[in-house]
Design a protein around this motif. Structure first.
Motif, PDB file in Angstrom:
ATOM      1  N   VAL A  65       0.861  -1.185   0.000  1.00 19.70           N
ATOM      2  CA  VAL A  65       0.000   0.000   0.000  1.00 19.70           C
ATOM      3  C   VAL A  65       0.899   1.238   0.000  1.00 19.70           C
ATOM      4  O   VAL A  65       1.842   1.321   0.802  1.00 19.70           O
ATOM      5  CB  VAL A  65      -0.913  -0.002   1.242  1.00 19.70           C
ATOM      6  CG1 VAL A  65      -1.725   1.285   1.319  1.00 19.70           C
ATOM      7  CG2 VAL A  65      -1.827  -1.223   1.208  1.00 19.70           C
ATOM      8  N   PRO A  66       0.661   2.201  -0.872  1.00 18.41           N
ATOM      9  CA  PRO A  66       1.584   3.338  -1.010  1.00 18.41           C
ATOM     10  C   PRO A  66       1.925   4.041   0.302  1.00 18.41           C
ATOM     11  O   PRO A  66       3.103   4.296   0.579  1.00 18.41           O
ATOM     12  CB  PRO A  66       0.842   4.274  -1.972  1.00 18.41           C
ATOM     13  CG  PRO A  66       0.012   3.359  -2.806  1.00 18.41           C
ATOM     14  CD  PRO A  66      -0.418   2.248  -1.881  1.00 18.41           C
ATOM     15  N   PHE A  67       0.932   4.340   1.123  1.00 18.32           N
ATOM     16  CA  PHE A  67       1.172   5.107   2.341  1.00 18.32           C
ATOM     17  C   PHE A  67       1.384   4.214   3.564  1.00 18.32           C
ATOM     18  O   PHE A  67       1.760   4.689   4.633  1.00 18.32           O
ATOM     19  CB  PHE A  67       0.000   6.059   2.588  1.00 18.32           C
ATOM     20  CG  PHE A  67       0.309   7.210   3.504  1.00 18.32           C
ATOM     21  CD1 PHE A  67       1.319   8.109   3.193  1.00 18.32           C
ATOM     22  CD2 PHE A  67      -0.416   7.405   4.670  1.00 18.32           C
ATOM     23  CE1 PHE A  67       1.605   9.164   4.041  1.00 18.32           C
ATOM     24  CE2 PHE A  67      -0.139   8.473   5.521  1.00 18.32           C
ATOM     25  CZ  PHE A  67       0.873   9.349   5.200  1.00 18.32           C
ATOM     26  N   VAL A  68       1.130   2.913   3.378  1.00 18.69           N
ATOM     27  CA  VAL A  68       1.302   1.952   4.476  1.00 18.69           C
ATOM     28  C   VAL A  68       2.042   0.741   3.907  1.00 18.69           C
ATOM     29  O   VAL A  68       1.480  -0.350   3.786  1.00 18.69           O
ATOM     30  CB  VAL A  68      -0.058   1.521   5.072  1.00 18.69           C
ATOM     31  CG1 VAL A  68       0.131   0.836   6.423  1.00 18.69           C
ATOM     32  CG2 VAL A  68      -0.991   2.708   5.218  1.00 18.69           C
ATOM     33  N   PRO A  69       3.311   0.895   3.520  1.00  9.02           N
ATOM     34  CA  PRO A  69       4.019  -0.179   2.813  1.00  9.02           C
ATOM     35  C   PRO A  69       4.242  -1.434   3.638  1.00  9.02           C
ATOM     36  O   PRO A  69       4.610  -2.477   3.082  1.00  9.02           O
ATOM     37  CB  PRO A  69       5.346   0.486   2.418  1.00  9.02           C
ATOM     38  CG  PRO A  69       5.529   1.605   3.402  1.00  9.02           C
ATOM     39  CD  PRO A  69       4.141   2.100   3.693  1.00  9.02           C
ATOM     40  N   GLU A  70       4.000  -1.349   4.939  1.00  5.88           N
ATOM     41  CA  GLU A  70       4.113  -2.546   5.776  1.00  5.88           C
ATOM     42  C   GLU A  70       3.045  -3.580   5.445  1.00  5.88           C
ATOM     43  O   GLU A  70       3.166  -4.757   5.801  1.00  5.88           O
ATOM     44  CB  GLU A  70       3.966  -2.180   7.257  1.00  5.88           C
ATOM     45  CG  GLU A  70       4.968  -1.156   7.755  1.00  5.88           C
ATOM     46  CD  GLU A  70       4.398   0.260   7.758  1.00  5.88           C
ATOM     47  OE1 GLU A  70       3.720   0.626   6.767  1.00  5.88           O
ATOM     48  OE2 GLU A  70       4.636   0.988   8.743  1.00  5.88           O
ATOM     49  N   ILE A  71       1.982  -3.127   4.769  1.00  2.00           N
ATOM     50  CA  ILE A  71       0.841  -3.985   4.465  1.00  2.00           C
ATOM     51  C   ILE A  71       0.719  -4.153   2.949  1.00  2.00           C
ATOM     52  O   ILE A  71       0.847  -3.183   2.201  1.00  2.00           O
ATOM     53  CB  ILE A  71      -0.457  -3.393   5.048  1.00  2.00           C
ATOM     54  CG1 ILE A  71      -0.372  -3.384   6.585  1.00  2.00           C
ATOM     55  CG2 ILE A  71      -1.689  -4.167   4.581  1.00  2.00           C
ATOM     56  CD1 ILE A  71      -1.538  -2.691   7.258  1.00  2.00           C
ATOM     57  N   ARG A  72       0.453  -5.384   2.513  1.00  2.00           N
ATOM     58  CA  ARG A  72       0.222  -5.671   1.099  1.00  2.00           C
ATOM     59  C   ARG A  72      -1.245  -6.013   0.876  1.00  2.00           C
ATOM     60  O   ARG A  72      -1.857  -6.694   1.707  1.00  2.00           O
ATOM     61  CB  ARG A  72       1.096  -6.836   0.632  1.00  2.00           C
ATOM     62  CG  ARG A  72       2.594  -6.565   0.717  1.00  2.00           C
ATOM     63  CD  ARG A  72       3.384  -7.706   0.087  1.00  2.00           C
ATOM     64  NE  ARG A  72       3.088  -8.975   0.745  1.00  2.00           N
ATOM     65  CZ  ARG A  72       3.252 -10.169   0.162  1.00  2.00           C
ATOM     66  NH1 ARG A  72       3.705 -10.247  -1.080  1.00  2.00           N
ATOM     67  NH2 ARG A  72       2.977 -11.275   0.826  1.00  2.00           N
TER      68      ARG A  72
END
Length: 230
Positions: A18-25
């Motif tokens: 996720v662009p703003f939450v790269p920890e999550i796919r």
């Protein structure tokens, strides 16, 4: 999880950060307009639009806030309302929530939530149904990302959130300045500049705020209300 719906999600969306939450796919559509048009005909026969296929600004901001402030949900029972892809629900799990329930009216969204949760090693209870005429049940924290996009939806959501707050839940929403957000009912916690698909939002970045619902207005005692209407 419906195998047919899960196959549709895998076919039309690609697992990516996720662009703003790269920890999550999440499983996200590369061609926003193409997928929207593909499902448009089905929408006329009560198939909802593919909200699950995109990381909407409100959800991204709310997920970012939870990961940066895990104390909001840590050890608590959480409800993610109109969960879409399940981004906010997954962030709540990552932040240490005791239990997370994600509710959606779209069977494909429920499948997407299941697939996305598994991809992030998160345990999320994905539930199919419209609960807006009810209440959040045992949830101690109620979360909603980007839900004030129409007048009808906004009215129903606000009533639901107020019922949750009256029952003692903390209520947070993420909103990129949608027209139907009842701002007088909320106070801001944090604002972000969130990257978004230009094909959906006509811009590449949206200023997005995480809001907390103000405590519901206290009702006067029944006897006082009766005298005021006498």
């Amino acid at each position: 999880m419906s195998e047919t719906s899960a196959a549709f999600v895998r076919l039309h969306a690609r697992l990516a950060p996720v662009p703003f939450v790269p920890e999550i796919r999440l499983h996200q559509a590369d061609d926003a307009i193409g997928l929207w048009e593909l499902t448009e005909g089905e929408y006329r026969s009560e198939q909802p639009p593919p909200f699950w296929a995109f990381a909407w600004a409100g959800g991204q901001a709310l997920a970012r806030y939870l990961l940066d402030h895990p104390e909001v949900v840590a050890g608590r029972r959480v409800l993610d309302l109109a969960a879409g892809s399940g981004l906010v629900a997954i962030a709540a799990v990552r932040a240490g929530a005791a239990e997370v329930r994600a509710v959606e009216v779209d069977p494909r969204a429920v499948s997407a939530i299941g697939l996305n949760a598994a991809a992030n090693s998160a345990v999320v209870e994905a539930t199919l149904g419209d609960i807006l005429d009810g209440d959040p049940g045992a949830a101690e924290v109620v979360l909603a990302g980007d839900v004030f996009y129409s007048g009808e939806m906004a009215n129903r959501v606000l009533r639901f959130l107020l019922r949750g707050a009256r029952a003692g839940a903390r209520v947070l929403v993420g909103d990129p300045d949608r027209a139907y957000l009842p701002r007088d009912r909320f106070h801001p916690l944090r604002a972000y500049d969130v990257p978004v698909p230009e094909t959906l939002e006509s811009v590449t970045v949206k200023r997005t705020t995480v809001w907390e619902l103000k405590p519901p207005r206290a009702q006067p005692p029944r006897a006082d209300r009766d005298r005021s209407t006498a």
